[in-house]
Design a protein around this motif. Structure first.
Motif, PDB file in Angstrom:
ATOM      1  N   ALA A  47      39.409  33.224  42.457  1.00 33.59           N
ATOM      2  CA  ALA A  47      39.279  34.707  42.618  1.00 33.59           C
ATOM      3  C   ALA A  47      40.371  35.148  43.407  1.00 33.59           C
ATOM      4  O   ALA A  47      41.075  36.041  43.293  1.00 33.59           O
ATOM      5  CB  ALA A  47      38.230  35.149  43.294  1.00 33.59           C
ATOM      6  N   ALA A  48      40.951  34.117  44.517  1.00 35.95           N
ATOM      7  CA  ALA A  48      41.919  34.643  45.424  1.00 35.95           C
ATOM      8  C   ALA A  48      43.238  34.336  44.558  1.00 35.95           C
ATOM      9  O   ALA A  48      44.305  34.921  44.725  1.00 35.95           O
ATOM     10  CB  ALA A  48      41.994  33.515  46.456  1.00 35.95           C
ATOM     11  N   GLN A  49      43.246  33.294  43.477  1.00 38.16           N
ATOM     12  CA  GLN A  49      44.503  33.180  42.877  1.00 38.16           C
ATOM     13  C   GLN A  49      44.722  34.478  42.087  1.00 38.16           C
ATOM     14  O   GLN A  49      45.897  34.889  41.585  1.00 38.16           O
ATOM     15  CB  GLN A  49      44.212  31.973  41.768  1.00 38.16           C
ATOM     16  CG  GLN A  49      44.617  30.746  42.553  1.00 38.16           C
ATOM     17  CD  GLN A  49      44.519  29.490  41.635  1.00 38.16           C
ATOM     18  OE1 GLN A  49      44.855  29.702  40.326  1.00 38.16           O
ATOM     19  NE2 GLN A  49      44.142  28.481  41.878  1.00 38.16           N
ATOM     20  N   ARG A  50      43.611  34.859  41.409  1.00 36.62           N
ATOM     21  CA  ARG A  50      43.608  36.259  40.629  1.00 36.62           C
ATOM     22  C   ARG A  50      44.222  37.362  41.425  1.00 36.62           C
ATOM     23  O   ARG A  50      45.133  38.077  40.962  1.00 36.62           O
ATOM     24  CB  ARG A  50      42.198  36.617  39.833  1.00 36.62           C
ATOM     25  CG  ARG A  50      42.124  35.767  38.834  1.00 36.62           C
ATOM     26  CD  ARG A  50      40.691  36.259  38.002  1.00 36.62           C
ATOM     27  NE  ARG A  50      39.487  36.424  38.966  1.00 36.62           N
ATOM     28  CZ  ARG A  50      38.601  35.501  39.058  1.00 36.62           C
ATOM     29  NH1 ARG A  50      38.912  34.267  38.428  1.00 36.62           N
ATOM     30  NH2 ARG A  50      37.591  35.839  39.817  1.00 36.62           N
ATOM     31  N   GLU A  51      43.684  37.605  42.630  1.00 37.27           N
ATOM     32  CA  GLU A  51      44.270  38.557  43.502  1.00 37.27           C
ATOM     33  C   GLU A  51      45.649  38.245  43.835  1.00 37.27           C
ATOM     34  O   GLU A  51      46.625  39.351  43.486  1.00 37.27           O
ATOM     35  CB  GLU A  51      43.482  38.628  44.631  1.00 37.27           C
ATOM     36  CG  GLU A  51      43.646  39.899  45.580  1.00 37.27           C
ATOM     37  CD  GLU A  51      42.995  39.842  46.750  1.00 37.27           C
ATOM     38  OE1 GLU A  51      43.335  40.642  47.784  1.00 37.27           O
ATOM     39  OE2 GLU A  51      41.901  39.124  46.871  1.00 37.27           O
ATOM     40  N   ALA A  52      46.081  37.278  44.017  1.00 34.25           N
ATOM     41  CA  ALA A  52      47.403  36.923  44.537  1.00 34.25           C
ATOM     42  C   ALA A  52      48.475  37.126  43.240  1.00 34.25           C
ATOM     43  O   ALA A  52      49.466  37.560  43.464  1.00 34.25           O
ATOM     44  CB  ALA A  52      47.557  35.753  45.151  1.00 34.25           C
ATOM     45  N   ASP A  86      48.008  39.146  40.449  1.00 35.96           N
ATOM     46  CA  ASP A  86      48.009  40.658  40.220  1.00 35.96           C
ATOM     47  C   ASP A  86      48.771  41.227  41.510  1.00 35.96           C
ATOM     48  O   ASP A  86      49.795  41.975  40.728  1.00 35.96           O
ATOM     49  CB  ASP A  86      46.592  41.317  40.476  1.00 35.96           C
ATOM     50  CG  ASP A  86      46.509  42.686  40.202  1.00 35.96           C
ATOM     51  OD1 ASP A  86      46.976  42.863  39.017  1.00 35.96           O
ATOM     52  OD2 ASP A  86      46.250  43.527  41.091  1.00 35.96           O
ATOM     53  N   LYS A  87      48.980  40.842  42.537  1.00 31.16           N
ATOM     54  CA  LYS A  87      49.981  41.502  43.460  1.00 31.16           C
ATOM     55  C   LYS A  87      51.282  41.050  43.206  1.00 31.16           C
ATOM     56  O   LYS A  87      52.285  42.026  43.203  1.00 31.16           O
ATOM     57  CB  LYS A  87      49.449  41.081  44.962  1.00 31.16           C
ATOM     58  CG  LYS A  87      48.099  41.663  45.449  1.00 31.16           C
ATOM     59  CD  LYS A  87      48.091  41.287  46.997  1.00 31.16           C
ATOM     60  CE  LYS A  87      46.703  41.915  47.442  1.00 31.16           C
ATOM     61  NZ  LYS A  87      46.395  41.479  48.949  1.00 31.16           N
ATOM     62  N   ALA A  88      51.454  39.899  42.854  1.00 30.40           N
ATOM     63  CA  ALA A  88      52.834  39.425  42.586  1.00 30.40           C
ATOM     64  C   ALA A  88      53.304  39.991  41.348  1.00 30.40           C
ATOM     65  O   ALA A  88      54.740  40.317  41.268  1.00 30.40           O
ATOM     66  CB  ALA A  88      52.812  37.953  42.452  1.00 30.40           C
ATOM     67  N   MET A  89      52.528  40.258  40.280  1.00 33.83           N
ATOM     68  CA  MET A  89      53.100  40.680  38.992  1.00 33.83           C
ATOM     69  C   MET A  89      53.227  42.333  39.084  1.00 33.83           C
ATOM     70  O   MET A  89      54.402  42.813  38.575  1.00 33.83           O
ATOM     71  CB  MET A  89      52.052  40.729  37.880  1.00 33.83           C
ATOM     72  CG  MET A  89      52.042  39.161  37.356  1.00 33.83           C
ATOM     73  SD  MET A  89      53.597  38.416  36.680  1.00 33.83           S
ATOM     74  CE  MET A  89      53.707  39.502  35.179  1.00 33.83           C
ATOM     75  N   LYS A  90      52.647  42.847  40.055  1.00 33.89           N
ATOM     76  CA  LYS A  90      52.839  44.399  40.284  1.00 33.89           C
ATOM     77  C   LYS A  90      53.846  44.432  40.986  1.00 33.89           C
ATOM     78  O   LYS A  90      54.864  45.356  40.645  1.00 33.89           O
ATOM     79  CB  LYS A  90      51.624  45.039  41.135  1.00 33.89           C
ATOM     80  CG  LYS A  90      50.555  45.105  40.191  1.00 33.89           C
ATOM     81  CD  LYS A  90      49.337  45.787  40.709  1.00 33.89           C
ATOM     82  CE  LYS A  90      48.189  45.988  40.002  1.00 33.89           C
ATOM     83  NZ  LYS A  90      47.104  46.638  40.952  1.00 33.89           N
TER      84      LYS A  90
END
Length: 243
Positions: free
Chosen positions: A160-165, A167-171
């Motif tokens: 879950a933390a990987q997905r959040e990180a 998402d932030k990086a791609m944005k």
């Protein structure tokens, strides 16, 4: 952290960073449009739920076989105590057994004197109840462990933390690519290639506890604070500018 490269075609192959985990996507670019390459890292902090430490026994005797026998008997007690504390066998792994000659070093300039052998046996232990870690460390020392190293903290399932990180990086990467595109007269960007690296790190750095205890030492349970650990994702993205 962001690294930025802007260039025209041809597009070189995008190499991923060294990774424990990696994903990659590539699309063939069109001729003539400039390309921007971005490397963006985002980190998400979270409370750890596992801790890993190393413990073991160092034994000395006049002969190698005697040192090994003594060490094996002492280490068997330590491992049985670890299991008795509720830690599963699959969370205990031998990380090293070492036999070496033992010397006495004087302060008068004489050559070291051979006095026998020493054997060290070390296991790595994963603890899934961090609130019990201090008591576990105290208990293994009381049962004869005279080496301790660690602990290191982690999140057992950090997907879950990987997905959040991610998402932030791609944005952030897309926003920066769009900013570059507008600055040179383009109105949009298209992803050509993506690669990813993930890793975990403590925001407090690499501090480590190491203890060499005497055999008759009875320790007080040390206070242990898990703090937070970071799950980081680095995305390397190549965008082609579009009109």
């Amino acid at each position: 952290m962001t690294a930025i490269f802007v260039r025209a075609l041809p597009l070189a192959i995008l190499a991923a960073a060294a990774t424990p985990a990696m994903a990659a996507v590539e699309v063939t670019p069109s001729a003539g449009a400039p390309v921007v390459e971005l490397s963006v890292t985002e980190t998400v902090l979270g409370a750890p739920d596992t801790a890993t430490f190393s413990t073991g026994v160092t034994s000395k005797a006049p002969t190698a076989s005697a040192a090994l026998r003594q060490n094996s008997a002492d280490m068997d007690k330590v491992i049985k105590q670890i299991v008795a504390l509720g830690i599963k066998r699959e969370d205990i792994q031998t990380s090293g057994i070492n036999l070496a000659m033992d010397y006495e070093y004087g302060t008068d300039g004489r050559q070291p004197r051979f006095i026998g052998y020493q054997v060290s046996n070390t296991v790595s232990v994963k603890v899934r109840q961090i609130d019990k870690l201090g008591a576990i460390l105290d208990s293994v020392v009381s049962q004869g462990a005279n080496n301790l190293s660690g602990p290191s903290f982690s999140i057992d399932d950090d997907s879950a933390a990987q997905r959040e990180a991610r998402d932030k990086a791609m944005k952030r990467a897309e926003a920066q690519a769009m900013d570059y595109a507008r600055r040179v007269g383009f109105t949009g960007v298209q992803v050509l290639a993506v690669s990813e690296a993930t890793y975990n790190a403590s925001p407090f750095g690499g501090g480590e506890m190491k203890v060499m205890a005497s055999r008759d030492m009875v320790a007080a349970a040390p206070p242990v604070e898990g703090g937070q650990v970071g799950t980081s994702v680095t995305v390397n993205v190549t965008y082609q500018m579009t009109r």
